[in-house]
Design a protein around this motif. Structure first.
Motif, mmCIF file in Angstrom:
data_model
loop_
_atom_site.group_PDB
_atom_site.id
_atom_site.type_symbol
_atom_site.label_atom_id
_atom_site.label_comp_id
_atom_site.label_asym_id
_atom_site.label_seq_id
_atom_site.Cartn_x
_atom_site.Cartn_y
_atom_site.Cartn_z
ATOM 1 N N ILE A 105 -5.246 3.192 -7.109
ATOM 2 C CA ILE A 105 -5.005 4.024 -6.546
ATOM 3 C C ILE A 105 -4.184 4.212 -5.389
ATOM 4 O O ILE A 105 -5.157 3.666 -4.363
ATOM 5 N N LEU A 106 -3.381 4.901 -4.817
ATOM 6 C CA LEU A 106 -3.258 5.800 -4.289
ATOM 7 C C LEU A 106 -3.155 7.645 -4.092
ATOM 8 O O LEU A 106 -3.134 8.387 -4.642
ATOM 9 N N ASP A 114 -3.795 6.567 1.331
ATOM 10 C CA ASP A 114 -5.079 5.286 1.437
ATOM 11 C C ASP A 114 -5.313 4.999 0.495
ATOM 12 O O ASP A 114 -4.425 5.659 -0.749
ATOM 13 N N PHE A 115 -5.425 3.890 0.155
ATOM 14 C CA PHE A 115 -5.027 3.240 -1.491
ATOM 15 C C PHE A 115 -6.874 2.319 -1.898
ATOM 16 O O PHE A 115 -7.524 2.037 -1.246
ATOM 17 N N LEU A 116 -6.905 2.654 -3.110
ATOM 18 C CA LEU A 116 -8.363 1.779 -3.561
ATOM 19 C C LEU A 116 -7.469 1.519 -4.431
ATOM 20 O O LEU A 116 -7.240 0.839 -5.787
ATOM 21 N N TYR A 117 -8.692 -0.038 -4.840
ATOM 22 C CA TYR A 117 -8.158 -1.389 -6.217
ATOM 23 C C TYR A 117 -9.505 -1.496 -6.781
ATOM 24 O O TYR A 117 -10.355 -1.567 -5.651
ATOM 25 N N LEU A 141 -11.315 -0.624 -0.809
ATOM 26 C CA LEU A 141 -10.919 0.401 -0.049
ATOM 27 C C LEU A 141 -10.137 0.563 0.996
ATOM 28 O O LEU A 141 -10.225 -0.368 2.603
ATOM 29 N N ILE A 142 -8.776 0.558 1.392
ATOM 30 C CA ILE A 142 -7.799 0.381 2.274
ATOM 31 C C ILE A 142 -7.910 2.087 3.238
ATOM 32 O O ILE A 142 -7.171 3.011 2.060
ATOM 33 N N GLN A 143 -8.719 2.773 3.670
ATOM 34 C CA GLN A 143 -8.508 3.712 4.787
ATOM 35 C C GLN A 143 -7.359 3.450 5.757
ATOM 36 O O GLN A 143 -7.274 3.192 6.508
ATOM 37 N N ALA A 195 4.152 8.544 8.677
ATOM 38 C CA ALA A 195 4.882 8.358 7.853
ATOM 39 C C ALA A 195 4.800 7.716 6.144
ATOM 40 O O ALA A 195 5.430 8.730 5.238
ATOM 41 N N LEU A 196 3.490 7.180 6.222
ATOM 42 C CA LEU A 196 3.239 6.724 4.865
ATOM 43 C C LEU A 196 2.681 7.756 3.848
ATOM 44 O O LEU A 196 2.436 7.955 2.141
#
Length: 469
Positions: A187-188, A230-233, A65-67, A72-73
């Protein structure tokens, strides 16, 4: 320096610690994705986690999990697909089932609310607003250029097909029950917020999709809310469910999936048949008939098991002394069904050779290397068992983006036949020279005659696989 994201933990029962939101953008550093190379793109997707760390600690093992706190992103992610895009997309002729599913999770089960035939935006919006239904849009990279750009690079990076779905869920609703997938999932989060719950897999690295009853999966191992940017794998087999919290705007997220049927087991199934076929030409025992009535027996005899074990050991020994593993289908399936190279404009440079015609004194270099596979196979123009092996080169330059990941079986054979070249084994060294060189002179190719050298270069140039430099 950006702070490091706190990776997801999948091995502890206690409630998850709050995840700090990471400020990814440093002064003067662009926050959009890096499209310089396939590896650069993936690195930017999981930033600030390093790829070595990702594949050592997370890939096929546990969620990441990357929050981020990066406006801008977040804005860029929102541009990839919006709820408002559906109106124009529906005007292009979308159909229920094929392009769009409308569904809702009711009492732990998926309820499909599809109509028949073509999707009309007003009806779709009515079901979204009044029935609180989730809109699932299949393979949006067919229509959204930036998703084509992302997924084409990821297919180069993974060497595997990369599909996607967009899920748009209204507030206070859930589209799918708890389930697990047979793909690696990225997941984006594009719009709004979505609450995720992840559970320990009952089938690690699952090979099939499966639904799990909520009363049988226990408490979530991870629970968190994704926001735009945010990104999730999580690995295939990870049980998960997601909903949009009540009182908020709708949520839109993009699910990118890869590595379906791309395991060592699949590779063995793909390659062992060719190895057995070739070995049987030389080995009398493999050509000997089965014992009478072996196929009628309820249980395989001990003698048959010993014979098969011995054959497998012999094949393993033979494999140790060979350089080639012949892929029967996996290479062809990948190259035949993947996205064409991303391009701006009409794509003429992918189908029409340009620049100088290669001559004997020309210097040439390979282009679109990530979109080409070179493999060996029997001569398809001969049916006898003594047919020689040929070199086959297949590429995806003429693939149709509009049918990507849509299972268009009717055109598969035509695509496969038209998107490739065939050469005799005597051309292998020359082809390896082209593959392994930054640039090479046609006259230096390891072929017997100048005519063969020019002919090889011209064949590759005609398919847009090399250019004169």
């Amino acid at each position: 320096m950006p702070k490091k994201a706190k990776p997801a933990e999948n091995g502890k029962e206690e409630g998850p610690a709050p995840c700090k939101r990471v400020k990814v953008e440093a002064a003067g550093r662009p926050s959009a994705l890096n499209f310089d190379s396939p590896s650069g793109l993936f690195e930017s997707l999981i930033s600030p986690i390093k790829t070595e760390t990702f594949f050592k600690e997370f890939w096929e093992q546990k969620p990441l999990l990357i929050q981020r706190d990066d406006p801008a992103l977040a804005t860029y992610y929102q541009s990839l697909f919006r709820l408002s895009d559906l109106k124009s997309l529906c005007s292009r002729g979308m159909y229920y089932g094929r392009d769009i599913n409308v569904c809702r999770c009711v009492n732990g089960k998926k309820k499909v609310l599809n109509k028949d035939g073509k999707v009309h935006f007003l009806q779709l919006r009515k079901d979204f607003d009044q029935k609180r239904a989730t809109i699932q849009f299949h393979q949006p990279q067919r229509f959204k250029d930036e998703l084509w750009r992302i997924q084409e690079k990821l297919e180069c990076y993974f060497g595997s097909l990369v599909g996607s779905n967009v899920y748009i869920t209204p507030a206070g609703s859930q589209g799918l029950p708890p389930h697990y997938d047979d793909v690696e999932v990225l997941i984006l989060q594009l719009e709004g917020e979505k609450r995720w719950r992840l559970y320990r897999p009952t089938v690690p690295l699952a090979r099939e999709y499966g639904v799990e009853a909520e009363d049988s999966i226990g408490s979530p191992a991870r629970e968190f809310t994704l926001k735009p940017g945010d990104f999730l794998y999580f690995p295939r087999g990870t049980i998960h469910q997601a909903d949009t919290p009540p009182g908020l705007a709708h949520s839109t997220h993009l699910t990118i999936s890869t590595y379906q049927n791309n395991s060592w087991g699949d590779f063995l199934l793909d390659t062992i048949s060719g190895l057995v076929f070739d070995t049987a030409k030389e080995d009398l025992e493999l050509r000997a008939g089965l014992p009478r009535q072996l196929l009628l027996q309820v249980e395989t005899t001990a003698v048959a098991r010993r014979r098969v074990s011995g054959f497998l050991r012999m094949l393993a020994d033979k494999l140790e002394g060979t350089k080639e593993l012949l892929s029967a289908d996996m290479k062809k399936d990948f190259i035949m069904n993947r996205l064409p190279p991303y391009c701006v404009g009409d794509g003429a440079e992918l189908s029409t050779p340009g620049g100088q015609l290669p001559r004997l004194d020309s210097t040439v270099r390979l282009q679109f290397k990530d979109h080409i596979v070179l493999t060996l196979g029997p001569d398809q123009d001969r049916s006898d068992e003594t047919r020689e092996k040929m070199i086959y080169i297949y590429h995806s330059l003429k693939n149709r983006r509009e049918t990507h990941m849509m299972g268009n079986e009717e055109t598969e054979f035509i695509l496969f036949q038209s998107h490739g070249l065939r050469f005799p084994l005597s051309h292998m060294d020359a082809l390896k020279q082209i593959w392994n060189s930054t640039a090479i002179s046609v006259k230096d190719l390891k072929l017997t005659t100048d005519e063969e050298k020019e002919s090889l270069a011209l064949s590759l140039w005609t398919e847009c696989l090399i250019q004169v430099v």
